[in-house]
Design a protein around this motif. Sequence first.
Motif, PDB file in Angstrom:
ATOM      1  N   ASN A  43       0.786  -1.229   0.000  1.00  0.00           N
ATOM      2  CA  ASN A  43       0.000   0.000   0.000  1.00  0.00           C
ATOM      3  C   ASN A  43       0.821   1.284   0.000  1.00  0.00           C
ATOM      4  OD1 ASN A  43      -2.341  -1.363  -0.289  1.00  0.00           O
ATOM      5  ND2 ASN A  43      -3.046  -1.137   1.814  1.00  0.00           N
ATOM      6  N   THR A 101      -2.590  -3.690  -4.642  1.00  0.00           N
ATOM      7  CA  THR A 101      -2.869  -3.046  -3.349  1.00  0.00           C
ATOM      8  C   THR A 101      -3.642  -4.034  -2.486  1.00  0.00           C
ATOM      9  OG1 THR A 101      -4.978  -2.070  -4.024  1.00  0.00           O
ATOM     10  CG2 THR A 101      -2.983  -0.761  -4.435  1.00  0.00           C
ATOM     11  N   THR A 103      -6.823  -4.302   0.238  1.00  0.00           N
ATOM     12  CA  THR A 103      -7.991  -3.701   0.885  1.00  0.00           C
ATOM     13  C   THR A 103      -8.145  -4.299   2.281  1.00  0.00           C
ATOM     14  OG1 THR A 103      -9.543  -5.384   0.112  1.00  0.00           O
ATOM     15  CG2 THR A 103      -9.135  -3.493  -1.359  1.00  0.00           C
ATOM     16  N   VAL A 172      -5.086   5.470   3.166  1.00  0.00           N
ATOM     17  CA  VAL A 172      -3.926   5.413   2.276  1.00  0.00           C
ATOM     18  C   VAL A 172      -4.106   6.407   1.127  1.00  0.00           C
ATOM     19  CG1 VAL A 172      -2.598   3.925   0.719  1.00  0.00           C
ATOM     20  CG2 VAL A 172      -3.583   2.970   2.823  1.00  0.00           C
ATOM     21  N   ASP A 173      -3.051   7.119   0.793  1.00  0.00           N
ATOM     22  CA  ASP A 173      -3.084   8.057  -0.342  1.00  0.00           C
ATOM     23  C   ASP A 173      -2.374   7.403  -1.522  1.00  0.00           C
ATOM     24  OD1 ASP A 173      -3.290  10.281  -1.957  1.00  0.00           O
ATOM     25  OD2 ASP A 173      -1.676  11.392  -0.947  1.00  0.00           O
ATOM     26  N   HIS A 174      -3.063   6.506  -2.213  1.00  0.00           N
ATOM     27  CA  HIS A 174      -2.432   5.728  -3.280  1.00  0.00           C
ATOM     28  C   HIS A 174      -1.875   6.610  -4.396  1.00  0.00           C
ATOM     29  CE1 HIS A 174      -3.446   1.783  -1.764  1.00  0.00           C
ATOM     30  NE2 HIS A 174      -4.743   2.035  -1.740  1.00  0.00           N
ATOM     31  N   ASN A 175      -2.610   7.660  -4.766  1.00  0.00           N
ATOM     32  CA  ASN A 175      -2.171   8.479  -5.902  1.00  0.00           C
ATOM     33  C   ASN A 175      -1.314   9.671  -5.492  1.00  0.00           C
ATOM     34  OD1 ASN A 175      -4.048  10.245  -4.830  1.00  0.00           O
ATOM     35  ND2 ASN A 175      -5.581   9.904  -6.426  1.00  0.00           N
ATOM     36  N   TYR A 180      -8.098  11.794   0.153  1.00  0.00           N
ATOM     37  CA  TYR A 180      -8.768  10.550  -0.197  1.00  0.00           C
ATOM     38  C   TYR A 180      -9.661  10.795  -1.413  1.00  0.00           C
ATOM     39  CZ  TYR A 180      -7.605   8.970   4.573  1.00  0.00           C
ATOM     40  OH  TYR A 180      -6.958   8.620   5.729  1.00  0.00           O
ATOM     41  N   SER A 186     -14.455   1.983  -2.017  1.00  0.00           N
ATOM     42  CA  SER A 186     -14.179   1.070  -0.917  1.00  0.00           C
ATOM     43  C   SER A 186     -15.064  -0.161  -0.999  1.00  0.00           C
ATOM     44  CB  SER A 186     -14.421   1.785   0.422  1.00  0.00           C
ATOM     45  OG  SER A 186     -14.402   0.862   1.492  1.00  0.00           O
ATOM     46  N   THR A 194     -11.665   3.882  -1.949  1.00  0.00           N
ATOM     47  CA  THR A 194     -10.921   2.813  -1.283  1.00  0.00           C
ATOM     48  C   THR A 194      -9.759   3.359  -0.464  1.00  0.00           C
ATOM     49  OG1 THR A 194      -9.980   0.601  -1.612  1.00  0.00           O
ATOM     50  CG2 THR A 194      -9.291   2.324  -3.167  1.00  0.00           C
ATOM     51  N   GLU A 195      -9.208   4.522  -0.859  1.00  0.00           N
ATOM     52  CA  GLU A 195      -8.110   5.127  -0.115  1.00  0.00           C
ATOM     53  C   GLU A 195      -8.495   5.384   1.339  1.00  0.00           C
ATOM     54  OE1 GLU A 195      -5.501   7.533  -3.458  1.00  0.00           O
ATOM     55  OE2 GLU A 195      -6.920   8.667  -2.226  1.00  0.00           O
ATOM     56  N   ASP A 198      -8.553   1.504   3.060  1.00  0.00           N
ATOM     57  CA  ASP A 198      -7.474   0.530   2.923  1.00  0.00           C
ATOM     58  C   ASP A 198      -6.532   0.604   4.126  1.00  0.00           C
ATOM     59  OD1 ASP A 198      -8.524  -0.262   0.529  1.00  0.00           O
ATOM     60  OD2 ASP A 198      -6.938   0.594  -0.724  1.00  0.00           O
TER      61      ASP A 198
END
Length: 254
Positions: A43, A101, A103, A172-175, A180, A186, A194-195, A198
Amino acid sequence: MRTTTKIATVALGSAALLPFLGAGIAQAADGSTMATLRPVALNGVDASGTAMVTVKGTKIDVTMAATGLLKDSPHAAHIHFGADARHECPKASDDKSGDGTLTTTEGGPAYGPVVVSLTKTGDTSPKSGLAVDRFDTAPGGKFSYERGSITVSSELAQAVTDGQAVVVVHGVDHNGNGKYDGATKSDLDPKLPTEATDPAICGVLNAAPAGGMDTGAGGTSTPNNEGMLLLGGGLLIAAVGSGAFTARKARNRV
């Protein structure tokens, strides 16, 4: 971010969890446990922290601190436990969707469902698993939490002292854009990205180091809960840096 308390049964609780919600008949062993919170596999979170849970009968005191989380954003935090879980943090191999990633649901086989929601106020049951207005908002990326006398069942208290419970902080800050968002929703609540749900950091609660704290091995006395909570809070907050921690005004919409 819009508040929601809708809970997905698959990850945040079901009828199977009912034995863990109330005080049990048997007296659980007392003890102090500690978890080192590390980034969840895949993640991409560069965060760390520590959590301490002191058990006395069917009451627990929880102290937690972390740094490196997405700043000024709510971070749901829970104690997870399941009798059939692996009692550990998830691995990359738990990514069953193959999207690179993890979840919360994919992590379930490792840490089990939510049994305690580490909210700052109000209800602490699995029903508050996504009560985002009552979780810490990580000002400046720092997370600080202290709450005492949370009632749990004797089964869960025993699981904590036996090293089978897991602390998970979500968000989580995926990008990498500092909030978020994103098109992927999610799996716990499709109204949230989803951020927001997760898992970010995770740690297994094991017996606390000897020297000033009960190891839960029996034959030793447990320090006063209030004193332990204050001491633990000072130690953990010092570990992630000094400074005032502020929290968003709670709006209990249970």
